[in-house]
Design a protein around this motif. Sequence first.
Motif, mmCIF file in Angstrom:
data_model
loop_
_atom_site.group_PDB
_atom_site.id
_atom_site.type_symbol
_atom_site.label_atom_id
_atom_site.label_comp_id
_atom_site.label_asym_id
_atom_site.label_seq_id
_atom_site.Cartn_x
_atom_site.Cartn_y
_atom_site.Cartn_z
ATOM 1 N N TYR A 205 -11.084 31.208 8.970
ATOM 2 C CA TYR A 205 -11.913 30.123 8.447
ATOM 3 C C TYR A 205 -12.804 29.627 9.581
ATOM 4 C CZ TYR A 205 -8.961 29.895 4.278
ATOM 5 O OH TYR A 205 -8.301 30.208 3.114
ATOM 6 N N THR A 206 -14.025 29.248 9.227
ATOM 7 C CA THR A 206 -14.979 28.786 10.238
ATOM 8 C C THR A 206 -15.461 27.367 9.986
ATOM 9 O OG1 THR A 206 -16.799 29.764 8.964
ATOM 10 C CG2 THR A 206 -15.785 31.137 10.676
ATOM 11 N N ASP A 207 -15.009 26.736 8.894
ATOM 12 C CA ASP A 207 -15.487 25.406 8.553
ATOM 13 C C ASP A 207 -14.428 24.326 8.700
ATOM 14 O OD1 ASP A 207 -13.911 26.353 6.554
ATOM 15 O OD2 ASP A 207 -15.274 25.827 4.899
ATOM 16 N N VAL A 208 -13.319 24.632 9.338
ATOM 17 C CA VAL A 208 -12.255 23.665 9.539
ATOM 18 C C VAL A 208 -11.596 23.954 10.883
ATOM 19 C CG1 VAL A 208 -10.474 25.073 8.427
ATOM 20 C CG2 VAL A 208 -10.238 22.589 8.446
ATOM 21 N N THR A 209 -11.030 22.932 11.511
ATOM 22 C CA THR A 209 -10.426 23.118 12.831
ATOM 23 C C THR A 209 -8.981 23.583 12.697
ATOM 24 O OG1 THR A 209 -9.564 20.859 13.015
ATOM 25 C CG2 THR A 209 -11.853 21.225 13.700
ATOM 26 N N ILE A 307 -1.501 30.822 14.325
ATOM 27 C CA ILE A 307 -2.909 30.440 14.295
ATOM 28 C C ILE A 307 -3.489 30.599 15.694
ATOM 29 C CG2 ILE A 307 -4.541 28.559 13.871
ATOM 30 C CD1 ILE A 307 -2.494 27.389 11.908
ATOM 31 N N ARG A 308 -4.615 31.293 15.788
ATOM 32 C CA ARG A 308 -5.307 31.419 17.061
ATOM 33 C C ARG A 308 -6.728 30.852 16.911
ATOM 34 N NH1 ARG A 308 -4.778 34.145 21.689
ATOM 35 N NH2 ARG A 308 -3.229 35.654 20.936
ATOM 36 N N PRO A 309 -7.020 29.755 17.596
ATOM 37 C CA PRO A 309 -8.376 29.188 17.522
ATOM 38 C C PRO A 309 -9.408 30.133 18.128
ATOM 39 C CG PRO A 309 -6.788 27.605 18.402
ATOM 40 C CD PRO A 309 -6.102 28.923 18.375
ATOM 41 N N ASP A 314 -9.593 21.838 18.432
ATOM 42 C CA ASP A 314 -10.406 20.808 17.771
ATOM 43 C C ASP A 314 -11.819 21.275 17.433
ATOM 44 O OD1 ASP A 314 -8.431 18.678 17.813
ATOM 45 O OD2 ASP A 314 -8.691 18.667 19.989
ATOM 46 N N GLU A 315 -12.073 22.557 17.518
ATOM 47 C CA GLU A 315 -13.373 23.115 17.139
ATOM 48 C C GLU A 315 -13.198 24.019 15.934
ATOM 49 O OE1 GLU A 315 -16.129 24.277 20.475
ATOM 50 O OE2 GLU A 315 -14.246 24.192 21.631
ATOM 51 N N ASN A 316 -14.203 24.017 15.077
ATOM 52 C CA ASN A 316 -14.128 24.835 13.870
ATOM 53 C C ASN A 316 -13.974 26.314 14.211
ATOM 54 O OD1 ASN A 316 -14.437 22.554 12.335
ATOM 55 N ND2 ASN A 316 -16.582 22.922 11.805
ATOM 56 N N GLY A 317 -13.152 26.978 13.410
ATOM 57 C CA GLY A 317 -13.002 28.423 13.549
ATOM 58 C C GLY A 317 -11.648 28.828 14.091
ATOM 59 N N PHE A 318 -10.949 29.693 13.334
ATOM 60 C CA PHE A 318 -9.649 30.214 13.794
ATOM 61 C C PHE A 318 -9.264 31.409 12.922
ATOM 62 C CE2 PHE A 318 -8.767 27.099 10.540
ATOM 63 C CZ PHE A 318 -7.811 27.702 9.745
ATOM 64 N N ASP A 319 -8.363 32.207 13.438
ATOM 65 C CA ASP A 319 -7.718 33.296 12.699
ATOM 66 C C ASP A 319 -6.257 32.912 12.474
ATOM 67 O OD1 ASP A 319 -10.084 34.746 12.928
ATOM 68 O OD2 ASP A 319 -9.428 35.721 14.783
ATOM 69 N N TYR A 320 -5.689 33.419 11.406
ATOM 70 C CA TYR A 320 -4.274 33.145 11.164
ATOM 71 C C TYR A 320 -3.605 34.395 10.595
ATOM 72 C CZ TYR A 320 -5.410 32.654 6.179
ATOM 73 O OH TYR A 320 -5.826 32.889 4.899
ATOM 74 N N LEU A 321 -2.329 34.511 10.878
ATOM 75 C CA LEU A 321 -1.485 35.596 10.364
ATOM 76 C C LEU A 321 -0.286 34.961 9.685
ATOM 77 C CD1 LEU A 321 -0.623 38.585 10.104
ATOM 78 C CD2 LEU A 321 0.525 38.322 12.310
ATOM 79 N N LEU A 322 -0.102 35.260 8.420
ATOM 80 C CA LEU A 322 0.995 34.702 7.630
ATOM 81 C C LEU A 322 1.865 35.843 7.104
ATOM 82 C CD1 LEU A 322 2.378 32.358 6.078
ATOM 83 C CD2 LEU A 322 0.694 32.707 4.272
ATOM 84 N N THR A 323 3.160 35.794 7.392
ATOM 85 C CA THR A 323 4.131 36.773 6.898
ATOM 86 C C THR A 323 5.154 36.031 6.060
ATOM 87 O OG1 THR A 323 3.832 38.071 8.914
ATOM 88 C CG2 THR A 323 5.717 38.610 7.531
ATOM 89 N N TYR A 324 5.412 36.547 4.854
ATOM 90 C CA TYR A 324 6.192 35.779 3.890
ATOM 91 C C TYR A 324 7.031 36.702 3.015
ATOM 92 C CZ TYR A 324 7.064 33.200 -0.439
ATOM 93 O OH TYR A 324 7.644 32.633 -1.525
ATOM 94 N N SER A 325 8.246 36.223 2.683
ATOM 95 C CA SER A 325 9.100 36.937 1.727
ATOM 96 C C SER A 325 10.104 35.952 1.147
ATOM 97 C CB SER A 325 9.832 38.104 2.400
ATOM 98 O OG SER A 325 10.757 37.625 3.365
ATOM 99 N N ASP A 326 10.477 36.179 -0.099
ATOM 100 C CA ASP A 326 11.547 35.410 -0.717
ATOM 101 C C ASP A 326 12.053 36.154 -1.942
ATOM 102 O OD1 ASP A 326 9.714 34.979 -2.737
ATOM 103 O OD2 ASP A 326 10.169 32.859 -2.958
#
Length: 398
Positions: A205-209, A307-309, A314-326
Motif C-alpha cells: 500500500y502506498t496511501d497509508v503509513t 510489515i516492512r516500510p 510514519d511515511e506512506n508506503g510499505f510491503d506486508y507478508l501475511l501467512t494464515y491457516s485455521d
Amino acid sequence: MFSVQHRPVCNIGARAVRLQSFSTFNQISSKSWSFSWLGERVGLLMSWLQQAGRGTNKLASEKKKKERLLSLFASHCSFVTGQRLRRALQIGELYSNLYSERTRWTLVGSIWRRLQSKHAPTGKLIAALAGVFMWEDEKIRDDELRRCAWEMQALESVKSQKVTPKPAVNVDQAWEVVVEKKNFRVWRRPIQGSHLFEYRVFGSYTDVTPRQFFNVQLDTEYRKKWDALVIKLEVVDRDVNTGTEVVHWATHFPYPMYSRDYVYVRRYHIDMENNLMMLVSRAVKHPSVPESQEYVRVHSYQSKMVIRPHRSFDENGFDYLLTYSDDPQTVFPRYCVSWMVSSGMPDFLEKLHTAALRAKNMDFNVQDYVSVVKPAQPTQERLGGDNTHTRGPSQIYA
C-alpha cells in the motif's frame, strides 16, 4: 412215628420266630444309626451357623472401626487444609498491602517458573487444576518472530517479479497462486496430513503509513466498529512483563454455519534496526474462556504478519507478508472451504485498508502501539529478542 414227625414242625416255627426277631432288631439298629448320623449333621450345621454369626458381628465391628478412623482422618485433613488456606489468604493480603500489582504478578510468575523447572509434570497438573494459564508453555517465542522476518526477506524478491499464475514465479514450488489483485497476491499450499490449506498474502500500500496499518490491526475496540462480522473481541489475560495478550474473538460465519470463536495468544515486536514490524498469533486454551454452546470453538489457528516500510514507520508506503491457516470445523468439502477463504480474504484486506485510511484522516482515535515500544539494542540477533515483546493478533479473515 407221631413224635418223630412233630419235631421238625417245631423247629421250623422257632427258626421263623428267630428270623423275624433278627429282622426287627436290624431295622431298629438301622433307624438308630440314621437318627444318630442326622443328629451329628444338624449339630455341625448349628455350630457353623453360630461361628458365622460371631464372624459377622466381628466384621461389622471392624467395619465400624474403619469408618470411625476414616472420619477422623477426613476431619484432620479438612482442618489442616482450612488452616493452610487461611494462612495463604493472610499472606496474599499482606503482599497486596506491601507490593504493587505488577510486583505481585512478577513474584507469582517466578514461583511458577521455579516449580516448573523442578517438578514440571506436577506443576502443569497443579496449574490445570487451579485454572492457571501457563505463560511459559503457551507464549510466542523469539524463534517464531525470527522465522517471520526470514520469510519476509525470502519473499521480497516476489515484488519485482511479474504477476503470472504460473507456479514457477513462487519462491517455494508448493505454493500456488489463487488470487491476484492490484495491491496483493494470494498463494496457498496443502497442509501435510490435513485436508486444509495454508494461505500467504504478499501486498503493498502506498496511501497509508505502516504505523496506522499496524495499529488498526491491534486495536480491538476500533475493530468492533469497522468489522461487522465481529460478535465479541476482548483481551482476557495479559503478561505484564512482555505485554503478550490472550484474546477471545467471536465472529459470524456465512449462513447456514454457526458462529465461531477463537482464543489465541498474540504478540507483536517492532524491529527498529531492521525496519520491520511483526505480529504473530496462535490458538491456545485458557481456563477463563471455556467452550460454550453458543459458538463453535476453533482450536487450530495461526497467523503471522510482517510489515516492512518503504522508508519509515510514519511515511506512506510499505510491503506486508501475511501467512494464515485455521481449521473452521466445517463439514463442507475442501474446495468449498478454500473458496470461502480465497474470496473472503480480499474483502477483509480491503476493509482493513479502508479502516487504516479512516484512522489516518483522524475519523477515529486509534491506540498507538508503536510508541510504547522501546528501541532494541543494535544487534543482528535482535529479531524477536527478549528486549521488548508484546504481541498483536494478526487480524485476518477466519
